[in-house]
Motif scaffolding. Sequence first.
Motif, mmCIF file in Angstrom:
data_model
loop_
_atom_site.group_PDB
_atom_site.id
_atom_site.type_symbol
_atom_site.label_atom_id
_atom_site.label_comp_id
_atom_site.label_asym_id
_atom_site.label_seq_id
_atom_site.Cartn_x
_atom_site.Cartn_y
_atom_site.Cartn_z
ATOM 1 N N CYS A 2 38.835 -77.931 31.011
ATOM 2 C CA CYS A 2 39.346 -79.257 30.681
ATOM 3 C C CYS A 2 38.747 -80.292 31.639
ATOM 4 O O CYS A 2 38.830 -80.141 32.861
ATOM 5 N N ALA A 4 39.807 -83.224 32.164
ATOM 6 C CA ALA A 4 40.839 -84.039 32.800
ATOM 7 C C ALA A 4 41.528 -83.314 33.953
ATOM 8 O O ALA A 4 41.724 -83.875 35.016
ATOM 9 N N CYS A 5 41.915 -82.023 33.738
ATOM 10 C CA CYS A 5 42.718 -81.325 34.755
ATOM 11 C C CYS A 5 42.041 -80.049 35.263
ATOM 12 O O CYS A 5 42.604 -79.353 36.088
HETATM 13 ZN ZN ZN Z 1 43.685 -80.650 30.856
#
Ligand code: ZN
Length: 102
Positions: A2, A4-5
């Motif tokens: 991911c 984002a994270c």
């Molecule tokens: Zn994520």
Amino acid sequence: MCAACHSTDWTWTRVSGRGVAYTFTITHQAFQPAWSDAVPYAVVTIELDEGVRMVADLPAEDFGDVAIGRPVEVFFDDMPIGNGGRFTLPRFRLRRDEPDPS
Ligand SMILES: [Zn+2]
């Protein structure tokens, strides 16, 4: 992973195959012999409509027109590999039905 994270907890899911050119470079030196007749070509980070990013090339007829934000769509191409075999590669082309955002 991911973006984002950084989680690696993911699953396969069906996507549209449509997105935009997020960024790109123009390749002048083939990194693999199967591509030696294709240079120069554009290597593009595609941002799919679903938010996933992937890296692909554009066909020769599109590489001169690529720009950040240009709409693209996937197609699948059988590519030769050095031992006489073939593999299927997801590639992208510019969507000509969409207005140029630039
Ligand atoms: Zn994520």
